[in-house]
Motif scaffolding. Structure first.
Motif, PDB file in Angstrom:
ATOM      1  N   MET A  11      49.233  37.208  51.872  1.00  0.00           N
ATOM      2  CA  MET A  11      49.385  36.691  53.231  1.00  0.00           C
ATOM      3  C   MET A  11      48.330  35.613  53.500  1.00  0.00           C
ATOM      4  O   MET A  11      47.193  35.741  53.039  1.00  0.00           O
ATOM      5  CB  MET A  11      49.230  37.828  54.248  1.00  0.00           C
ATOM      6  N   PRO A  12      48.682  34.561  54.238  1.00  0.00           N
ATOM      7  CA  PRO A  12      47.741  33.458  54.479  1.00  0.00           C
ATOM      8  C   PRO A  12      46.723  33.793  55.578  1.00  0.00           C
ATOM      9  O   PRO A  12      46.602  33.091  56.588  1.00  0.00           O
ATOM     10  CB  PRO A  12      48.660  32.308  54.891  1.00  0.00           C
ATOM     11  N   LEU A  13      45.961  34.848  55.369  1.00  0.00           N
ATOM     12  CA  LEU A  13      45.063  35.354  56.404  1.00  0.00           C
ATOM     13  C   LEU A  13      43.886  34.424  56.662  1.00  0.00           C
ATOM     14  O   LEU A  13      43.351  34.385  57.774  1.00  0.00           O
ATOM     15  CB  LEU A  13      44.574  36.754  56.026  1.00  0.00           C
ATOM     16  N   GLU A  14      43.477  33.657  55.652  1.00  0.00           N
ATOM     17  CA  GLU A  14      42.374  32.718  55.851  1.00  0.00           C
ATOM     18  C   GLU A  14      42.749  31.631  56.857  1.00  0.00           C
ATOM     19  O   GLU A  14      41.909  31.177  57.643  1.00  0.00           O
ATOM     20  CB  GLU A  14      41.967  32.091  54.520  1.00  0.00           C
ATOM     21  N   THR A  15      44.006  31.224  56.840  1.00  0.00           N
ATOM     22  CA  THR A  15      44.481  30.228  57.808  1.00  0.00           C
ATOM     23  C   THR A  15      44.324  30.758  59.226  1.00  0.00           C
ATOM     24  O   THR A  15      43.859  30.041  60.126  1.00  0.00           O
ATOM     25  CB  THR A  15      45.956  29.886  57.542  1.00  0.00           C
ATOM     26  N   PHE A  16      44.696  32.004  59.424  1.00  0.00           N
ATOM     27  CA  PHE A  16      44.626  32.589  60.768  1.00  0.00           C
ATOM     28  C   PHE A  16      43.182  32.893  61.164  1.00  0.00           C
ATOM     29  O   PHE A  16      42.818  32.777  62.335  1.00  0.00           O
ATOM     30  CB  PHE A  16      45.497  33.837  60.832  1.00  0.00           C
ATOM     31  N   ALA A  17      42.367  33.250  60.196  1.00  0.00           N
ATOM     32  CA  ALA A  17      40.948  33.489  60.477  1.00  0.00           C
ATOM     33  C   ALA A  17      40.282  32.219  60.984  1.00  0.00           C
ATOM     34  O   ALA A  17      39.419  32.260  61.868  1.00  0.00           O
ATOM     35  CB  ALA A  17      40.245  34.013  59.229  1.00  0.00           C
ATOM     36  N   ALA A  18      40.685  31.089  60.426  1.00  0.00           N
ATOM     37  CA  ALA A  18      40.114  29.813  60.856  1.00  0.00           C
ATOM     38  C   ALA A  18      40.459  29.488  62.308  1.00  0.00           C
ATOM     39  O   ALA A  18      39.763  28.694  62.955  1.00  0.00           O
ATOM     40  CB  ALA A  18      40.608  28.688  59.943  1.00  0.00           C
ATOM     41  N   LEU A  19      41.515  30.120  62.818  1.00  0.00           N
ATOM     42  CA  LEU A  19      41.913  29.948  64.217  1.00  0.00           C
ATOM     43  C   LEU A  19      41.286  31.002  65.123  1.00  0.00           C
ATOM     44  O   LEU A  19      41.572  31.045  66.316  1.00  0.00           O
ATOM     45  CB  LEU A  19      43.442  30.003  64.331  1.00  0.00           C
ATOM     46  N   GLY A  20      40.440  31.852  64.544  1.00  0.00           N
ATOM     47  CA  GLY A  20      39.732  32.851  65.342  1.00  0.00           C
ATOM     48  C   GLY A  20      40.216  34.268  65.170  1.00  0.00           C
ATOM     49  O   GLY A  20      39.658  35.194  65.767  1.00  0.00           O
ATOM     50  N   TYR A  21      41.246  34.462  64.330  1.00  0.00           N
ATOM     51  CA  TYR A  21      41.836  35.795  64.144  1.00  0.00           C
ATOM     52  C   TYR A  21      41.263  36.404  62.866  1.00  0.00           C
ATOM     53  O   TYR A  21      41.906  36.430  61.820  1.00  0.00           O
ATOM     54  CB  TYR A  21      43.362  35.682  64.124  1.00  0.00           C
ATOM     55  N   ARG A  22      40.029  36.887  62.989  1.00  0.00           N
ATOM     56  CA  ARG A  22      39.283  37.351  61.813  1.00  0.00           C
ATOM     57  C   ARG A  22      39.454  38.841  61.535  1.00  0.00           C
ATOM     58  O   ARG A  22      39.014  39.323  60.497  1.00  0.00           O
ATOM     59  CB  ARG A  22      37.798  37.021  61.990  1.00  0.00           C
ATOM     60  N   HIS A  23      40.076  39.545  62.475  1.00  0.00           N
ATOM     61  CA  HIS A  23      40.246  40.988  62.317  1.00  0.00           C
ATOM     62  C   HIS A  23      41.718  41.269  62.018  1.00  0.00           C
ATOM     63  O   HIS A  23      42.602  40.880  62.791  1.00  0.00           O
ATOM     64  CB  HIS A  23      39.794  41.717  63.581  1.00  0.00           C
ATOM     65  N   VAL A  24      41.981  41.949  60.910  1.00  0.00           N
ATOM     66  CA  VAL A  24      43.353  42.159  60.448  1.00  0.00           C
ATOM     67  C   VAL A  24      43.509  43.589  59.929  1.00  0.00           C
ATOM     68  O   VAL A  24      42.649  44.085  59.194  1.00  0.00           O
ATOM     69  CB  VAL A  24      43.721  41.177  59.318  1.00  0.00           C
ATOM     70  N   VAL A  25      44.608  44.225  60.317  1.00  0.00           N
ATOM     71  CA  VAL A  25      45.067  45.425  59.622  1.00  0.00           C
ATOM     72  C   VAL A  25      46.516  45.163  59.234  1.00  0.00           C
ATOM     73  O   VAL A  25      47.278  44.566  59.998  1.00  0.00           O
ATOM     74  CB  VAL A  25      44.947  46.716  60.472  1.00  0.00           C
ATOM     75  N   ALA A  26      46.888  45.570  58.040  1.00  0.00           N
ATOM     76  CA  ALA A  26      48.211  45.199  57.549  1.00  0.00           C
ATOM     77  C   ALA A  26      48.680  46.157  56.464  1.00  0.00           C
ATOM     78  O   ALA A  26      47.887  46.804  55.784  1.00  0.00           O
ATOM     79  CB  ALA A  26      48.192  43.771  57.003  1.00  0.00           C
ATOM     80  N   ARG A  27      49.995  46.211  56.321  1.00  0.00           N
ATOM     81  CA  ARG A  27      50.652  46.840  55.190  1.00  0.00           C
ATOM     82  C   ARG A  27      51.679  45.842  54.678  1.00  0.00           C
ATOM     83  O   ARG A  27      52.483  45.318  55.462  1.00  0.00           O
ATOM     84  CB  ARG A  27      51.344  48.155  55.595  1.00  0.00           C
ATOM     85  N   GLY A  28      51.644  45.576  53.379  1.00  0.00           N
ATOM     86  CA  GLY A  28      52.527  44.561  52.824  1.00  0.00           C
ATOM     87  C   GLY A  28      53.439  45.110  51.748  1.00  0.00           C
ATOM     88  O   GLY A  28      53.242  46.210  51.223  1.00  0.00           O
ATOM     89  N   GLN A  29      54.425  44.297  51.414  1.00  0.00           N
ATOM     90  CA  GLN A  29      55.428  44.681  50.423  1.00  0.00           C
ATOM     91  C   GLN A  29      56.086  43.395  49.930  1.00  0.00           C
ATOM     92  O   GLN A  29      56.441  42.525  50.741  1.00  0.00           O
ATOM     93  CB  GLN A  29      56.457  45.608  51.065  1.00  0.00           C
ATOM     94  N   LYS A  30      56.248  43.267  48.646  1.00  0.00           N
ATOM     95  CA  LYS A  30      56.812  42.042  48.086  1.00  0.00           C
ATOM     96  C   LYS A  30      58.263  41.866  48.490  1.00  0.00           C
ATOM     97  O   LYS A  30      59.113  42.691  48.175  1.00  0.00           O
ATOM     98  CB  LYS A  30      56.694  42.053  46.560  1.00  0.00           C
ATOM     99  N   GLY A  31      58.536  40.783  49.211  1.00  0.00           N
ATOM    100  CA  GLY A  31      59.906  40.394  49.506  1.00  0.00           C
ATOM    101  C   GLY A  31      60.584  41.105  50.650  1.00  0.00           C
ATOM    102  O   GLY A  31      61.652  40.671  51.099  1.00  0.00           O
TER     103      GLY A  31
END
Length: 262
Positions: free
Chosen positions: A44-64
């Motif tokens: 996930m492109p979390l660094e992009t969102f962190a640069a906008l101020g969204y530095r705190h993330v909780v997530a569950r991912g799955q391919k596709g």
């Protein structure tokens, strides 16, 4: 403290990274909950969102497939994730803010095309997911909590473009509406969107199949913001940002917003 929250089925967080960034930059919600991310967390492109101020993330991912994420400007820690119906799907994650509010982000199974579990396994999985969700809420009785997400059910007659025509269409059948009502009752949840906007048709999803989705306006309200009754009166300023459905290469869902004074 007042904070704003949005929920949005993004239909691929990597494909629509620019759209997420645009929403964050233009609307600046304190918390954004995303569903159907279709990506492992490490992709996930979390660094992009962190640069906008969204530095705190909780997530569950799955391919596709599936996948849920909560992006926050506010400090937040993970508060769990459940696999209802033992599907092995990334469909739930929870985060807790410093003020003690727990935010549950759900992506409930769509249920396939046929509203009959005898011939459609996916519809049975959807009902089982809701049943186990209901039972879990009875056992854990949430408080100071917000539940958001693509619940894949439009419960009210004015949550769909034509109630009678959609009674046998998955997402608006009586059995699904009944199951969702049991989930809502089990957690003592209040529908914040309808608390704020009690009258009139409201939609958050329009099919890709419609060449002119805006003109046809055959929508459904599949995306929801709920809060437990102990904090429901703190919710306000609900809106569905319909214009986002018209952005370039959009998701078929529009983001749903609410604010809370907590």
């Amino acid at each position: 403290m007042t904070f704003s929250l949005a929920t949005w089925n993004i239909n691929s967080i990597r494909l629509r990274e620019a759209l997420v960034s645009r929403l964050l930059a233009e609307e600046t919600p304190d918390v954004l909950c995303l569903q159907e991310c279709k990506s492992p967390v490490d992709k996930m492109p979390l660094e992009t969102f962190a640069a906008l101020g969204y530095r705190h993330v909780v997530a569950r991912g799955q391919k596709g497939y599936n996948g849920v994420a909560i992006l926050s400007k506010l400090p937040m820690v993970e508060a769990g994730a459940e696999d209802f119906a033992s599907l092995g799907h990334a469909r739930h994650v929870a985060g807790r803010l410093e003020n003690g509010i727990t935010i549950h982000n759900f992506y409930i199974p769509a249920g396939g095309d046929v509203a009959d579990r005898a011939v459609n396994e996916k519809f049975g999985q959807k009902l089982d997911y809701l049943t186990q969700m209901r039972d879990w809420l009875h056992q854990h009785r949430p408080g100071k909590s917000i539940l958001v997400g693509d619940l894949n059910i439009a419960p009210r007659e004015d949550d769909v473009w034509d109630h009678k025509k959609l009674l046998k269409v998955v997402s608006h059948t009586p059995v699904e509406v009944e199951h969702l009502a049991e989930v809502q009752d089990a957690g003592n949840w209040v529908d914040i969107t309808r608390q704020d906007l009690p009258e009139g048709r409201l939609y958050s999803w329009w099919s890709y199949r419609a060449a002119d989705w805006d003109g046809a306006d055959k929508g459904r309200r599949l995306d929801h913001v709920w809060a437990t009754r102990d904090i429901a009166q703190a919710g306000h300023s609900s809106r569905i940002l319909r214009s986002v459905r018209g952005w370039d290469q959009p998701s078929d869902h529009a983001p749903v917003f609410a604010s809370f004074d907590l």
